[in-house]
Design an enzyme around this catalytic site. Structure first.
Site, PDB file in Angstrom:
ATOM      1  N   CYS A  22       0.824  -1.217   0.000  1.00  0.00           N
ATOM      2  CA  CYS A  22       0.000   0.000   0.000  1.00  0.00           C
ATOM      3  C   CYS A  22       0.858   1.267   0.000  1.00  0.00           C
ATOM      4  O   CYS A  22       1.944   1.297   0.573  1.00  0.00           O
ATOM      5  CB  CYS A  22      -0.871   0.032   1.247  1.00  0.00           C
ATOM      6  SG  CYS A  22      -2.010  -1.321   1.347  1.00  0.00           S
TER       7      CYS A  22
ATOM      8  N   TRP B 195      -2.829  -2.732  -1.572  1.00  0.00           N
ATOM      9  CA  TRP B 195      -2.412  -4.115  -1.783  1.00  0.00           C
ATOM     10  C   TRP B 195      -3.246  -4.900  -0.773  1.00  0.00           C
ATOM     11  O   TRP B 195      -3.058  -4.781   0.437  1.00  0.00           O
ATOM     12  CB  TRP B 195      -0.922  -4.245  -1.499  1.00  0.00           C
ATOM     13  CG  TRP B 195      -0.333  -5.581  -1.801  1.00  0.00           C
ATOM     14  CD1 TRP B 195       0.089  -6.042  -3.019  1.00  0.00           C
ATOM     15  CD2 TRP B 195      -0.059  -6.637  -0.871  1.00  0.00           C
ATOM     16  NE1 TRP B 195       0.593  -7.304  -2.902  1.00  0.00           N
ATOM     17  CE2 TRP B 195       0.522  -7.694  -1.595  1.00  0.00           C
ATOM     18  CE3 TRP B 195      -0.256  -6.798   0.497  1.00  0.00           C
ATOM     19  CZ2 TRP B 195       0.899  -8.895  -1.010  1.00  0.00           C
ATOM     20  CZ3 TRP B 195       0.129  -7.982   1.088  1.00  0.00           C
ATOM     21  CH2 TRP B 195       0.707  -9.015   0.338  1.00  0.00           C
TER      22      TRP B 195
ATOM     23  N   ASN C 297      -2.379   2.559   5.534  1.00  0.00           N
ATOM     24  CA  ASN C 297      -1.462   1.434   5.314  1.00  0.00           C
ATOM     25  C   ASN C 297      -1.341   0.693   6.633  1.00  0.00           C
ATOM     26  O   ASN C 297      -1.350   1.326   7.696  1.00  0.00           O
ATOM     27  CB  ASN C 297      -0.056   1.924   4.952  1.00  0.00           C
ATOM     28  CG  ASN C 297       0.014   2.509   3.561  1.00  0.00           C
ATOM     29  OD1 ASN C 297      -0.970   2.506   2.820  1.00  0.00           O
ATOM     30  ND2 ASN C 297       1.180   3.015   3.206  1.00  0.00           N
ATOM     31  N   GLY C 298      -1.150  -0.629   6.561  1.00  0.00           N
ATOM     32  CA  GLY C 298      -0.966  -1.403   7.790  1.00  0.00           C
ATOM     33  C   GLY C 298      -2.175  -2.282   8.044  1.00  0.00           C
ATOM     34  O   GLY C 298      -3.018  -2.494   7.161  1.00  0.00           O
TER      35      GLY C 298
ATOM     36  N   GLU D 215      18.294 -18.723  -2.683  1.00  0.00           N
ATOM     37  CA  GLU D 215      17.995 -17.451  -3.354  1.00  0.00           C
ATOM     38  C   GLU D 215      17.663 -17.682  -4.834  1.00  0.00           C
ATOM     39  O   GLU D 215      16.745 -17.063  -5.380  1.00  0.00           O
ATOM     40  CB  GLU D 215      19.184 -16.489  -3.185  1.00  0.00           C
ATOM     41  CG  GLU D 215      19.141 -15.206  -4.000  1.00  0.00           C
ATOM     42  CD  GLU D 215      17.920 -14.332  -3.743  1.00  0.00           C
ATOM     43  OE1 GLU D 215      17.151 -14.598  -2.807  1.00  0.00           O
ATOM     44  OE2 GLU D 215      17.715 -13.380  -4.531  1.00  0.00           O
TER      45      GLU D 215
ATOM     46  N   LYS E  62      14.175 -16.617  -6.671  1.00  0.00           N
ATOM     47  CA  LYS E  62      14.102 -15.763  -7.880  1.00  0.00           C
ATOM     48  C   LYS E  62      13.222 -16.431  -8.927  1.00  0.00           C
ATOM     49  O   LYS E  62      12.397 -15.781  -9.551  1.00  0.00           O
ATOM     50  CB  LYS E  62      15.487 -15.569  -8.481  1.00  0.00           C
ATOM     51  CG  LYS E  62      16.345 -14.400  -8.242  1.00  0.00           C
ATOM     52  CD  LYS E  62      15.905 -13.060  -7.860  1.00  0.00           C
ATOM     53  CE  LYS E  62      15.025 -12.893  -6.703  1.00  0.00           C
ATOM     54  NZ  LYS E  62      15.459 -12.287  -5.501  1.00  0.00           N
TER      55      LYS E  62
ATOM     56  N   HIS F 251      18.166 -37.219   1.849  1.00  0.00           N
ATOM     57  CA  HIS F 251      17.342 -37.351   3.050  1.00  0.00           C
ATOM     58  C   HIS F 251      15.861 -37.080   2.770  1.00  0.00           C
ATOM     59  O   HIS F 251      15.093 -36.834   3.689  1.00  0.00           O
ATOM     60  CB  HIS F 251      17.857 -36.415   4.148  1.00  0.00           C
ATOM     61  CG  HIS F 251      19.245 -36.740   4.581  1.00  0.00           C
ATOM     62  ND1 HIS F 251      19.557 -37.891   5.274  1.00  0.00           N
ATOM     63  CD2 HIS F 251      20.420 -36.108   4.386  1.00  0.00           C
ATOM     64  CE1 HIS F 251      20.861 -37.927   5.507  1.00  0.00           C
ATOM     65  NE2 HIS F 251      21.408 -36.850   4.959  1.00  0.00           N
TER      66      HIS F 251
ATOM     67  N   LYS G 138       6.786  -4.754  -3.361  1.00  0.00           N
ATOM     68  CA  LYS G 138       8.208  -4.485  -3.173  1.00  0.00           C
ATOM     69  C   LYS G 138       8.558  -4.287  -1.702  1.00  0.00           C
ATOM     70  O   LYS G 138       9.516  -4.834  -1.196  1.00  0.00           O
ATOM     71  CB  LYS G 138       8.607  -3.249  -3.986  1.00  0.00           C
ATOM     72  CG  LYS G 138      10.065  -2.866  -3.873  1.00  0.00           C
ATOM     73  CD  LYS G 138      10.950  -3.960  -4.448  1.00  0.00           C
ATOM     74  CE  LYS G 138      12.431  -3.665  -4.336  1.00  0.00           C
ATOM     75  NZ  LYS G 138      13.222  -4.902  -4.547  1.00  0.00           N
TER      76      LYS G 138
END
Ligand code: M6R
Length: 609
Positions: free
Chosen positions: A2, A75, A101-102, A482, A486, A505, A604
């Site tokens: 947001c 968002w 926001n929040g 990582e 991606k 395993h 983001k």
């Protein structure tokens, strides 16, 4: 995630707000809206599910007469991403307009109380309780400022809010708790309010960061800030932000992700600039100078971070333990906050974050506030909340990162962690080799980038895979995690990262001809063991793409495809491997024609827990 923008001044407020919202689009959102006070004093809300551009047709002809407005990109957290749930939200007669926001954690409780008092709320959001609650108190207390104060005091959770009211048509009220809000002080009787300085920089670099429990009352020529807990006024401390707007454009690249991947060599140079003298074996971290004495007494470092920053932290664990001999634990910030664990004053909490606004990481820092331990940060975004919550820290200096998928930030975080490990070690002189290698690294990364076409050709062979395994050992094990992140976030392919030795395993059961593996098999003392793990996968018909060091004659016979990387030290290998995997994921996403910079469902800057 947001975004909030507000404006009061002599300019066309709607345009300023829309431009600000555009500057926040990179954060990801699903609906947008604005509210403003019309020249006749009435309030108006225009909102819809979708992009900021789609708001334009709904906005007034009389735009030029509007000088006070607030706006929002949402968002979705509570309720579907539709027009009804989009912000601004209002009370029943539309006289109080709120963007938020929040997350209001006690919104259901407040909703029930409001219902008992005859209030009818119509959306699925938590935010909608705020204008109704202000309305409730306004009817009882009479003054708008008292009403908003009372309402804010009832809220539990996290908020950044901006409020317009027809009762006070020349004021914006703004408040925050655990969610950022910054006020830009314009040159000519104007203020621009935003949840992210990116939305303000076009107008001014002079800003006031609101603190938790601040209530700002903003009119054209005056900003006053009240501490909600003490109910007293405090002074508004303005600071100048160091920010380069040019760095936030796409240039000749089709999107930010590719541009930012190609900025990796520069990210390493910027992270080391002025901090390393390779020939003398010197590492200087100016941001830590104030805490040098305390750093000598530490016996444990706990790194907290999320997502890509967490994986950089895992590389940091290997680095600091090997180079400085200090025990390190890396914890997901979202878990750390709710754990009961012993934490002594000689431990350090080190938060790693690109944005400096990640709610989970902020919560972790707040948790240890009264423990008496040192709180450090490795942050990219200057002036962000985390930089202000920590005692000291080191900036990444990677420049603004806009694509949701973090790329150059990881590179700079790992570079800074390498410097930190050296800084904490007994003597950096013994590490001249490593410092020299850091000097050479930008060129080596460039050599990986120069192979983009080749990496693309290999990536396209695997673009229709539904699953992918990433494996590595030692320093490149976190890189496997990582690499998998991606791929999943940019191309929506299920991908898992594993320590290569763990395959037997359990995960080996997944492997067949349709489940390929990317194996990081670069030079290291553990390479023979990684070969064995690759053989085990090949024996189950699994296809393998390997990242290997130039000159490796054996790997070509073991796997289906190889991406060769320049020779480097084991310690600096993560940077080269990750750049190759960023390109690999990028080209798969590109072939699927996905929205690379803004993957579905993601944001983001993740400012909710
Ligand atoms: O801004 P931060 O570094 O604190 O963000 C942490 C994560 O949200 C972030 O790294 C996320 O995982 C990225 N989308 C990964 O590419």
């Amino acid at each position: 995630m947001c975004g909030i923008v507000g404006y009061i001044g002599n300019k066309e407020a709607i345009d300023v707000v829309l431009n600000g919202l555009r500057a926040l689009e990179y954060r990801g959102y699903d609906s947008s809206g604005v509210a403003y006070i019309e020249s006749n004093g009435s309030g108006r809300v225009v909102k819809q599910a979708g992009r900021v551009e789609h708001l334009l047709p709904g906005l007034d002809q009389e735009k030029s007469k509007i000088h006070i407005a607030i706006g929002h990109t949402r968002w979705a957290t509570h309720g579907l991403p539709n027009t009804l749930n989009a912000h601004p939200h209002t009370n029943s007669d539309g006289s109080i307009m709120v963007v938020h926001n929040g997350i209001i954690e006690n919104y259901l409780e407040i909703k029930r109380e409001l219902a008992k008092n005859g209030y009818k709320l119509i959306t699925q959001t938590d935010t909608e309780v705020i204008p109704h609650l202000i309305d409730y108190y306004l009817k009882r207390l009479g003054s708008f400022e008292e009403a908003i104060t009372a309402a804010l005091n009832d809220l539990k959770g996290a908020y950044a809010v901006a409020v317009l009211a027809t009762a006070e048509p020349e004021k914006i009220y703004a408040a925050k708790l655990s969610s950022p809000l910054v006020i830009g002080v314009g040159r000519h009787n104007e203020y621009i309010l935003a949840s992210d300085p990116n939305a303000i920089m076009e107008h001014t670099k002079k800003v006031v960061f609101l603190e938790d429990y601040d209530l700002a009352v903003i009119s054209k020529d005056k900003l006053s800030i009240k501490d909600l807990r003490k109910n007293t006024l405090k002074s508004a401390k303005a600071e100048l932000l160091d920010y380069d707007r040019d760095k936030s454009s796409k240039g000749d690249f089709p999107n930010f992700m590719l541009k930012e991947i190609f900025e990796a060599p520069q990210a390493i140079k910027s992270a080391t600039l002025g901090r390393v003298q390779a020939d003398k074996g010197i590492v200087k971290l100016g941001g830590l100078e104030t805490v040098t004495t305390q750093l000598k007494l530490i016996d444990r470092i706990v790194i907290v971070a999320c997502g890509t920053s967490y994986y950089a932290g895992l590389v940091g664990e290997y680095l600091i333990e090997e180079l400085a001999g200090i025990p390190v634990e890396v914890q997901l910030a979202s878990e750390f906050k709710y754990r009961s664990e012993p934490f002594s004053r000689s431990s350090v909490l080190l938060a790693i974050s690109q944005s400096g606004e990640t709610a989970d990481t902020i919560a972790a820092l707040k948790k240890v506030k009264d423990y008496g331990c040192l709180r450090l940060g490795i942050v990219n975004a200057a002036g962000s909340t985390i930089t202000r919550l920590t005692d000291a820290g080191v900036y990444c200096h990677a420049g603004p990162e806009q694509a949701v998928a973090s790329t150059k930030a990881f590179i700079s975080q790992v570079t800074v962690l390498t410097l930190l490990a050296l800084y904490l070690s007994d003597g950096t002189k013994g590490y001249r080799n490593l410092l020299k290698e850091l000097d050479l690294l930008p060129d080596k990364v460039q050599a990986v980038l120069d192979q983009a076409e080749k990496i693309k050709t290999i990536a396209l062979k695997y673009k229709d895979s539904k699953d992918f395994m990433y494996i590595g050992r030692g320093y490149v094990y976190p890189c496997a995690l990582e690499g998998a992140l991606k791929l999943k976030e940019t191309s929506y392919i299920h991908a898992e990262g594993y320590a290569a030795g763990e395959m037997k395993h359990g995960p080996l059961a997944l492997i067949d001809e349709d489940f390929p593996t990317l194996a990081i098999a670069t030079d290291s003392p553990l390479l023979e063991k990684t070969y064995s793990n690759i053989e085990e996968i090949r024996a189950r018909s699994g296809r393998v793409v390997a990242l290997a060091t130039e000159g490796n004659k054996k790997i070509g016979k073991l796997v289906n495809d190889v991406i060769y990387l320049p020779k480097t030290l084991e310690i600096t290998q993560p940077i080269l491997s990750v750049v190759a995997m960023q390109l690999f994921a990028y080209y798969i996403a590109e072939s699927k024609e996905l929205n690379i910079d803004k993957p579905r469902n993601l944001a983001k800057s993740v400012t909710v827990e």
